[in-house]
Design a protein around this motif. Structure first.
Motif, PDB file in Angstrom:
ATOM      1  N   GLU A   6       0.840  -1.203   0.000  1.00  0.00           N
ATOM      2  CA  GLU A   6       0.000   0.000   0.000  1.00  0.00           C
ATOM      3  C   GLU A   6       0.873   1.250   0.000  1.00  0.00           C
ATOM      4  O   GLU A   6       2.005   1.244   0.497  1.00  0.00           O
ATOM      5  CB  GLU A   6      -0.891   0.012   1.242  1.00  0.00           C
ATOM      6  CG  GLU A   6      -1.773  -1.193   1.391  1.00  0.00           C
ATOM      7  CD  GLU A   6      -2.044  -1.502   2.850  1.00  0.00           C
ATOM      8  OE1 GLU A   6      -3.059  -2.141   3.144  1.00  0.00           O
ATOM      9  OE2 GLU A   6      -1.220  -1.114   3.709  1.00  0.00           O
ATOM     10  N   SER A   7       0.289   2.320  -0.499  1.00  0.00           N
ATOM     11  CA  SER A   7       0.914   3.638  -0.398  1.00  0.00           C
ATOM     12  C   SER A   7      -0.183   4.683  -0.360  1.00  0.00           C
ATOM     13  O   SER A   7      -1.332   4.417  -0.713  1.00  0.00           O
ATOM     14  CB  SER A   7       1.884   3.892  -1.554  1.00  0.00           C
ATOM     15  OG  SER A   7       1.199   3.878  -2.776  1.00  0.00           O
ATOM     16  N   LEU A  20      -5.334   6.467  -1.958  1.00  0.00           N
ATOM     17  CA  LEU A  20      -4.591   5.279  -1.545  1.00  0.00           C
ATOM     18  C   LEU A  20      -4.360   4.394  -2.764  1.00  0.00           C
ATOM     19  O   LEU A  20      -5.192   4.351  -3.680  1.00  0.00           O
ATOM     20  CB  LEU A  20      -5.378   4.489  -0.491  1.00  0.00           C
ATOM     21  CG  LEU A  20      -5.764   5.233   0.779  1.00  0.00           C
ATOM     22  CD1 LEU A  20      -6.559   4.292   1.708  1.00  0.00           C
ATOM     23  CD2 LEU A  20      -4.545   5.764   1.497  1.00  0.00           C
ATOM     24  N   CYS A  22      -2.801   0.403  -3.940  1.00  0.00           N
ATOM     25  CA  CYS A  22      -2.412  -0.929  -3.488  1.00  0.00           C
ATOM     26  C   CYS A  22      -2.060  -1.782  -4.698  1.00  0.00           C
ATOM     27  O   CYS A  22      -2.839  -1.845  -5.661  1.00  0.00           O
ATOM     28  CB  CYS A  22      -3.541  -1.573  -2.698  1.00  0.00           C
ATOM     29  SG  CYS A  22      -3.214  -3.260  -2.167  1.00  0.00           S
ATOM     30  N   TRP A  33     -10.735  -2.297   0.205  1.00  0.00           N
ATOM     31  CA  TRP A  33     -10.170  -1.561   1.326  1.00  0.00           C
ATOM     32  C   TRP A  33     -11.055  -1.725   2.557  1.00  0.00           C
ATOM     33  O   TRP A  33     -12.288  -1.689   2.464  1.00  0.00           O
ATOM     34  CB  TRP A  33     -10.060  -0.077   0.978  1.00  0.00           C
ATOM     35  CG  TRP A  33      -9.076   0.212  -0.095  1.00  0.00           C
ATOM     36  CD1 TRP A  33      -9.326   0.311  -1.432  1.00  0.00           C
ATOM     37  CD2 TRP A  33      -7.678   0.432   0.062  1.00  0.00           C
ATOM     38  NE1 TRP A  33      -8.169   0.577  -2.120  1.00  0.00           N
ATOM     39  CE2 TRP A  33      -7.130   0.659  -1.212  1.00  0.00           C
ATOM     40  CE3 TRP A  33      -6.823   0.475   1.164  1.00  0.00           C
ATOM     41  CZ2 TRP A  33      -5.782   0.912  -1.427  1.00  0.00           C
ATOM     42  CZ3 TRP A  33      -5.475   0.733   0.961  1.00  0.00           C
ATOM     43  CH2 TRP A  33      -4.969   0.949  -0.331  1.00  0.00           C
ATOM     44  N   TYR A  92      -6.581  -0.664   5.323  1.00  0.00           N
ATOM     45  CA  TYR A  92      -5.935  -1.896   4.893  1.00  0.00           C
ATOM     46  C   TYR A  92      -6.430  -2.295   3.514  1.00  0.00           C
ATOM     47  O   TYR A  92      -7.641  -2.337   3.272  1.00  0.00           O
ATOM     48  CB  TYR A  92      -6.232  -3.029   5.861  1.00  0.00           C
ATOM     49  CG  TYR A  92      -5.662  -2.844   7.232  1.00  0.00           C
ATOM     50  CD1 TYR A  92      -6.395  -2.210   8.233  1.00  0.00           C
ATOM     51  CD2 TYR A  92      -4.387  -3.313   7.551  1.00  0.00           C
ATOM     52  CE1 TYR A  92      -5.872  -2.025   9.507  1.00  0.00           C
ATOM     53  CE2 TYR A  92      -3.857  -3.140   8.819  1.00  0.00           C
ATOM     54  CZ  TYR A  92      -4.606  -2.496   9.785  1.00  0.00           C
ATOM     55  OH  TYR A  92      -4.085  -2.324  11.045  1.00  0.00           O
ATOM     56  N   CYS A  93      -5.502  -2.627   2.655  1.00  0.00           N
ATOM     57  CA  CYS A  93      -5.842  -3.218   1.375  1.00  0.00           C
ATOM     58  C   CYS A  93      -6.061  -4.711   1.589  1.00  0.00           C
ATOM     59  O   CYS A  93      -5.362  -5.341   2.413  1.00  0.00           O
ATOM     60  CB  CYS A  93      -4.707  -2.982   0.389  1.00  0.00           C
ATOM     61  SG  CYS A  93      -4.993  -3.664  -1.258  1.00  0.00           S
ATOM     62  N   GLY A 106      -2.808  -6.085   3.415  1.00  0.00           N
ATOM     63  CA  GLY A 106      -1.647  -5.219   3.426  1.00  0.00           C
ATOM     64  C   GLY A 106      -1.260  -4.855   4.853  1.00  0.00           C
ATOM     65  O   GLY A 106      -1.921  -5.249   5.816  1.00  0.00           O
ATOM     66  N   THR A 109      -2.177   1.589   6.229  1.00  0.00           N
ATOM     67  CA  THR A 109      -1.649   2.943   6.085  1.00  0.00           C
ATOM     68  C   THR A 109      -2.576   3.899   6.832  1.00  0.00           C
ATOM     69  O   THR A 109      -3.797   3.776   6.751  1.00  0.00           O
ATOM     70  CB  THR A 109      -1.507   3.333   4.602  1.00  0.00           C
ATOM     71  OG1 THR A 109      -0.915   4.620   4.503  1.00  0.00           O
ATOM     72  CG2 THR A 109      -2.851   3.344   3.887  1.00  0.00           C
TER      73      THR A 109
END
Length: 115
Positions: A6-7, A20, A22, A33, A92-93, A106, A109
């Motif tokens: 993730e970012s 976001l 992923c 998500w 969270y992904c 993930g 983030t």
């Protein structure tokens, strides 16, 4: 299972926007998500099913968040607009590689929305 990276995320004022991203290490049936606030259960936010391209949203984000993805790249995006302080959470992904539900997650983030 697949690995998810993730970012995105960060700090924004109420009414602002964040996105976001992923990326998965392999193919999946569904990517989505979830979010979690400390002390509360993880809750569904949005997802996209690759077959048919259907997207799904929780009532709390419908009309404000948009999920999109690239099946060929095994990637999913979440555009979050009109953010509210109650959107603050760890996001969270997740991915589903079988019919048994989400089996890949993930690392999470942080999204923080200040009032």
């Amino acid at each position: 299972q697949v690995q998810l990276i993730e970012s995105g995320g960060g700090l924004v004022q109420a009414g602002g926007s964040l996105s976001l991203f992923c990326a998965a290490s392999g193919r999946s049936f569904t990517m989505g998500w979830f979010r979690q606030v400390l002390g509360k259960e993880r809750e569904f936010v949005a997802a996209v099913r690759w077959s048919g391209g259907h997207s799904y949203y929780s009532d709390s984000v419908k009309g404000r968040f948009t999920i999109s993805g690239d099946n060929a790249k095994n990637a999913v995006y979440l555009q979050m607009n009109s953010l509210k302080p109650e959107d603050t959470a760890v996001y969270y992904c997740a991915a589903s590689t079988s019919s048994s539900g989400y089996n890949s997650w993930g690392q999470g983030t942080q999204v923080t929305v200040s009032s």
